[in-house]
Design a protein around this motif. Structure first.
Motif, short mmCIF file in Angstrom:
data_model
loop_
_atom_site.label_atom_id
_atom_site.label_comp_id
_atom_site.label_asym_id
_atom_site.label_seq_id
_atom_site.Cartn_x
_atom_site.Cartn_y
_atom_site.Cartn_z
N PRO A 187 30.38 36.60 56.29
CA PRO A 187 31.54 36.15 57.06
C PRO A 187 31.10 35.48 58.36
O PRO A 187 30.18 35.95 59.03
N ARG A 188 31.77 34.40 58.70
CA ARG A 188 31.44 33.69 59.93
C ARG A 188 32.72 33.32 60.68
O ARG A 188 33.55 32.59 60.17
N ASP A 236 46.06 35.70 56.59
CA ASP A 236 46.12 34.24 56.47
C ASP A 236 44.71 33.70 56.21
O ASP A 236 43.82 33.84 57.05
N GLU A 237 44.52 33.10 55.03
CA GLU A 237 43.20 32.61 54.64
C GLU A 237 43.03 31.12 54.90
O GLU A 237 42.02 30.54 54.50
N ASN A 238 43.98 30.49 55.57
CA ASN A 238 43.92 29.04 55.74
C ASN A 238 42.69 28.58 56.50
O ASN A 238 42.18 27.48 56.25
N ASP A 239 42.22 29.39 57.44
CA ASP A 239 41.06 28.99 58.25
C ASP A 239 39.77 29.64 57.80
O ASP A 239 38.75 29.57 58.49
N ALA A 240 39.79 30.30 56.64
CA ALA A 240 38.60 31.00 56.16
C ALA A 240 37.56 30.03 55.64
O ALA A 240 37.89 29.00 55.02
N GLY A 241 36.29 30.35 55.89
CA GLY A 241 35.20 29.53 55.37
C GLY A 241 34.59 30.11 54.12
O GLY A 241 33.98 29.39 53.32
N LEU A 242 34.73 31.42 53.94
CA LEU A 242 34.18 32.07 52.75
C LEU A 242 34.97 31.71 51.50
O LEU A 242 36.19 31.48 51.58
N PRO A 243 34.33 31.68 50.34
CA PRO A 243 35.07 31.52 49.08
C PRO A 243 36.03 32.69 48.89
O PRO A 243 35.81 33.79 49.42
N GLY A 244 37.12 32.46 48.15
CA GLY A 244 38.13 33.48 47.97
C GLY A 244 37.59 34.79 47.42
O GLY A 244 37.94 35.87 47.88
N LEU A 245 36.70 34.71 46.43
CA LEU A 245 36.15 35.92 45.82
C LEU A 245 35.40 36.76 46.84
O LEU A 245 35.57 37.99 46.90
N SER A 246 34.59 36.12 47.67
CA SER A 246 33.83 36.85 48.69
C SER A 246 34.77 37.46 49.72
O SER A 246 34.58 38.59 50.17
N LEU A 247 35.78 36.71 50.10
CA LEU A 247 36.73 37.19 51.09
C LEU A 247 37.43 38.45 50.59
O LEU A 247 37.55 39.45 51.31
N GLN A 248 37.90 38.41 49.33
CA GLN A 248 38.60 39.56 48.78
C GLN A 248 37.67 40.75 48.57
O GLN A 248 38.07 41.90 48.71
N ALA A 249 36.41 40.48 48.25
CA ALA A 249 35.44 41.57 48.11
C ALA A 249 35.26 42.30 49.43
O ALA A 249 35.22 43.54 49.46
N TRP A 250 35.18 41.57 50.53
CA TRP A 250 35.03 42.20 51.84
C TRP A 250 36.30 42.92 52.25
O TRP A 250 36.25 43.97 52.93
N MET A 251 37.48 42.41 51.89
CA MET A 251 38.72 43.13 52.18
C MET A 251 38.70 44.50 51.51
O MET A 251 39.06 45.51 52.13
N LEU A 252 38.30 44.54 50.23
CA LEU A 252 38.24 45.81 49.53
C LEU A 252 37.21 46.74 50.15
O LEU A 252 37.43 47.95 50.25
N ALA A 253 36.09 46.17 50.61
CA ALA A 253 35.04 46.99 51.23
C ALA A 253 35.54 47.61 52.53
O ALA A 253 35.30 48.80 52.80
N VAL A 254 36.23 46.82 53.36
CA VAL A 254 36.77 47.35 54.61
C VAL A 254 37.81 48.43 54.33
O VAL A 254 37.81 49.50 54.96
#
Length: 314
Positions: A61-62, A171-189
């Motif tokens: 994540p950045r 809100d994922e509009n400004d996210a740089g990570l791919p969707g799969l990675s983003l959702q993986a980190w959401m589940l981890a948190v």
């Protein structure tokens, strides 16, 4: 506007999450509620992180654009929602819990209109939302004897509010990570938050678990299907359709849960359940009325155009 693929994914998600209710009931034979949620999302997060890594997607994540949805979605939709929900289910039945979660589609338009005024719902849609809530109540058929005096009710209401907050502010509009990675980190948190909850909520620690082979199998199912796959679909649809549309999924889940519970656990389907199905269908038709009418007109015009071409060819 939802595409056909979105509609298919939406119904698939409702079916997947519908199976989670009876599957959770079966898994609870060997686990305490919060410990079960923690294990479920620990495994689900590992599955998605492994898939993201194996597919070569970036996992680092950045910046605020990545961290905001990760923290909001993880802490509210995964962690706080499930911790409060399972804590509440110590005191109330699953019927009462599912009915209270039916408030999510009612609360979501209110919160969304304040913080995301670009999204709204029509007066017809409001009637449809209320009718859908009636359908959820009919399916769940909760006992209202001492409902509001029960502390478990307030836990579950808190879970509903946590879900709405997560949905509106993820809100994922400004996210740089791919969707799969983003959702993986959401589940981890969220999983980390649930792991902490097992030490905070009395009687919910891993020491109190007595897993059986059957309960472990159900935990594996919950982690991979409703967990990893389900939340991957959910957050992708949330990004495309918005919080109001996705809040309505709480009305589509109960029919699938009732059918799966009847098929797997032998739970009864009553005439009241059928009435609930019809109320939910009616509510959805009201909410989606412009699209329903547009779809019917498009189909009729297409058939008429096809018949005309066929006649000309003759």
């Amino acid at each position: 506007m939802a595409s056909r693929r979105d509609v298919v994914l939406y119904l698939a998600l409702a079916a997947i999450w519908g199976t989670a209710f009876p599957a959770t009931e079966a898994a609870l034979e060997g686990f305490r509620p919060v410990a079960l949620a923690a294990v479920r999302f620990d495994l689900a997060a590992l599955v998605l992180l492994a898939v993201a890594a194996a597919s070569g997607r970036s996992l680092i994540p950045r910046g605020r654009g990545d961290w905001t949805p990760i923290l909001v979605g993880g802490l509210f939709n995964i962690g706080l929602h499930h911790a409060l929900l399972f804590a509440g289910q110590q005191y109330v039945t699953s019927a009462v819990a599912s009915t209270l979660l039916g408030l999510v589609p009612v609360l979501t338009p209110v919160v969304t209109s304040v913080f995301r005024p670009d999204e709204s719902i029509s007066a017809r849609g409001v009637v449809g939302v209320v009718l859908g809530f009636v359908g959820v109540v009919l399916i769940a058929n909760p006992s209202g004897g001492h409902l509001l005096s029960d502390i478990g009710v307030w836990f579950v209401l808190g879970a509903a509010v946590a879900w709405v907050v997560g949905a509106v502010f993820t809100d994922e509009n400004d996210a740089g990570l791919p969707g799969l990675s983003l959702q993986a980190w959401m589940l981890a948190v969220g999983a980390l938050g649930l792991d902490i909850a097992t030490f905070v909520v009395p009687g919910q620690g891993f020491a109190a678990t007595t897993p059986t082979t059957t309960s472990l199998a159900w935990v594996g199912y919950l982690a991979v299907v409703p967990g990893a796959a389900g939340f991957l679909i959910y957050f992708r649809l949330l990004h495309r359709l918005g919080p109001i549309e996705m809040g309505l999924i709480e009305y589509v889940i109960p029919p699938f849960a009732a059918i799966f519970g009847w098929f797997v656990l032998g739970e009864g389907l009553t005439p009241t359940t059928g009435g609930g199905f019809l109320a939910i269908l009616g509510g959805f038709l009201l909410v989606k009325w412009p699209r329903v009418v547009g779809g019917v007109r498009g189909y009729v015009d297409g058939r008429a155009g096809g018949n005309s071409e066929s006649s000309n060819a003759d």
